[in-house]
Design a protein around this motif. Structure first.
Motif, PDB file in Angstrom:
ATOM      1  N   LYS A 181      -3.321 -54.138  -0.805  1.00 40.22           N
ATOM      2  CA  LYS A 181      -3.756 -52.583  -2.161  1.00 40.22           C
ATOM      3  C   LYS A 181      -2.875 -52.472  -3.220  1.00 40.22           C
ATOM      4  CE  LYS A 181      -0.819 -51.079   1.769  1.00 40.22           C
ATOM      5  NZ  LYS A 181      -0.491 -50.984   3.129  1.00 40.22           N
ATOM      6  N   ARG A 234      -7.778 -45.445  -5.756  1.00 37.42           N
ATOM      7  CA  ARG A 234      -7.152 -46.230  -4.299  1.00 37.42           C
ATOM      8  C   ARG A 234      -6.458 -45.784  -3.342  1.00 37.42           C
ATOM      9  NH1 ARG A 234      -8.422 -51.956  -5.491  1.00 37.42           N
ATOM     10  NH2 ARG A 234     -10.086 -52.372  -6.911  1.00 37.42           N
ATOM     11  N   VAL A 292      -2.946 -46.150  -7.261  1.00 38.36           N
ATOM     12  CA  VAL A 292      -3.199 -46.515  -6.078  1.00 38.36           C
ATOM     13  C   VAL A 292      -2.333 -45.350  -5.380  1.00 38.36           C
ATOM     14  CG1 VAL A 292      -3.141 -47.864  -4.335  1.00 38.36           C
ATOM     15  CG2 VAL A 292      -3.174 -48.531  -6.245  1.00 38.36           C
TER      16      VAL A 292
END
Length: 495
Positions: free
Chosen positions: A484, A262, A238
């Motif tokens: 997230k 991501r 991420v």
């Protein structure tokens, strides 16, 4: 208690020895020997020679974070245990609040009292909030038939790269690292090359608080080199970035060119601040408009840089903003009397001056400021106000990221909403009205992630923050930030 006089802060600054090496795997890492000079915007002096990360240093930091995630204790601690470490982290930041505020002020020019009272307060509260939230996020067990059991669990996603800007170096870093750590991820933090010192110190306080080796790594380096290497790294799961929309586009490309990691983006803004004739207090509206654009030398992505004011009250409101601009104390950020410090870098200083020149060329009327302060050392600029701005002008569309206000006028609510939404950005907006129905109706029509009514920049850690359109995606703050840094896993058990 922090120092209270200019002389005391100067004395403390003279004795400060900041960290200049990376923090990798829980230890100081000098890197390969490359360094860069860190220039203070308050006087143009070199604060320190800071280790400059290249791809090799990024590889080491990511490898340390990967080992800590795959084999270390952090993801395997209970949420309550992780929360306890984050709360100790907050306590240590509180103990070193004066030192951290001084580092921020020296490296990016924020008035030291604002760094101490506002930025550090938010940083401490963020670490505590996620420390307290860590064991209060629940998994799910959806109802099924009597012959099966379904479980939906949240699992930490892995290695997180956090790339953060210079305008709020610790606040915005904490908005990334605190929820990521609370979720059980490990982190590589790359602060802006303009503000590495406070982040390097923050990382060491995290290690002192009990973060295992490799759980939080901090590397200093240039965005086009170290930031790019993180964006392309196949072991980063991420990437969370706060900064310009242009750089955000690069990170999306890096993800596409590597492992489809991501990418969460909090980007620029050109936030409208709408003042209707029935505003409950025009003096407060004007004072807040001035505070919002001049606070932090205008370096705030949510700054109300477009003041949209009804033509019937425009003269009164704009005159009050102009008067505040002319009386604001601009000077040394280490002086407690300073209300606005310097621009954070020579590069940003030049960029703002180009925006001011463009506004003049386009026919906007300069009402206040617009000039440098030649009697001051460093990158000081007068608070600046332009009126007679129209939608096609560059000042009405481009993010300046400085203390420059564009004033536009309107005659109807529909016109105000159309002006407000006439932007590629959608981070925040303000609205001043005494009518409850108008407040609700206009707030729903504004294309912005946050709408403040009869205030600006208010809120708490329990509400999400992020933008619409080209202001980014995902949300910082609140329990939503954990989304997230976690994956949802469904486990279906046949009974």
């Amino acid at each position: 208690m922090p120092p209270t006089t200019h002389a005391e802060w100067l004395s403390l600054a003279a004795s400060l020895v900041p960290p200049v090496q990376h923090l990798v795997g829980g230890a100081d890492d000098p890197g390969g020997g490359a360094v860069f000079p860190l220039v203070s915007p308050r006087d143009g002096s070199v604060l320190a020679e800071v280790a400059d990360a290249g791809p090799a240093e990024v590889d080491r930091a990511v490898a340390a974070a990967r080992r800590a995630f795959d084999h270390g204790p952090w993801p395997r601690l209970s949420p309550a245990e992780r929360g306890a470490v984050l709360r100790r982290f907050a306590d240590l930041v509180e103990e070193h609040r004066t030192e951290l505020a001084l580092l921020i002020s020296l490296e990016m020019g924020k008035p030291v009292t604002e760094a101490y009272e506002i930025e550090l307060r938010t940083t401490i509260n963020t670490l505590r909030y996620y420390g307290e939230l860590a064991d209060k996020v629940h998994d799910e067990s959806p109802r099924t038939g009597s012959d099966a059991l379904a479980l939906v669990t949240r699992e930490p996603i892995g290695v997180v790269a956090a790339v953060t800007p210079w305008n709020f170096p610790l606040t915005l870093a904490s908005w990334k690292i605190a929820p990521a750590l609370a979720a059980g991820c490990t982190v590589v933090l790359k602060p802006s090359e303009q503000t590495p010192l406070s982040a390097l110190r923050l990382g060491r306080l995290g290690a002192e608080a009990g973060l295992p080796d490799g759980a939080l790594n901090v590397i200093a380096g240039q965005g086009p080199v170290a930031g790019r290497a993180l964006g392309l790294h196949p072991e980063v799961d991420v990437l969370a970035f706060t900064g310009s929309t242009a750089v955000g586009r690069h990170y999306l490309r890096y993800a596409a060119d590597s492992n489809l990691k991501r990418v969460w983006l909090e980007l620029g803004g050109k936030s409208p601040n709408i003042v209707l004739p029935d505003a409950p207090d025009l003096d407060t509206a004007a004072a807040t408009a001035a505070w919002g654009i001049f606070f932090n030398s205008g370096a705030m992505c949510t700054a109300p840089s477009r003041l949209l004011v009804h033509s019937s009250i425009a003269e009164r409101v704009v005159d009050a903003v102009v008067e505040r601009a002319r009386t604001l104390s601009v000077g040394d950020p280490l002086d407690p009397a300073t209300e606005m410090g310097p621009i954070a870098s020579a590069l940003q200083f030049d960029s703002i001056q180009k925006h001011i020149a463009a506004a003049r060329e386009d026919g906007a009327r300069l009402r206040a400021g617009g000039h440098t302060l030649p009697d001051q050392d460093g990158f000081h600029l007068q608070p600046t106000v332009f009126d007679r701005v129209v939608p096609g002008m560059r000042l009405a569309r481009d993010e300046v990221f400085g203390p420059v206000l564009a004033v536009l006028t309107f005659d109807t609510v529909d016109e105000a909403v159309a002006l407000a939404n006439d932007s590629e950005y959608g981070l925040a907006a303000g609205l001043w009205t005494a009518d409850l129905s108008t407040a609700h109706q206009v707030a729903r029509r504004l294309q912005a992630g946050t709408v403040w009514v009869n205030c600006y920049e208010e809120g708490g850690l329990n509400v999400p923050f992020g933008g619409y359109k080209q202001s980014g995606n995902g949300r910082d703050k609140s329990a939503h930030a954990l989304e997230k840094f976690t994956e949802l896993k469904t486990t279906w058990i046949q009974l």
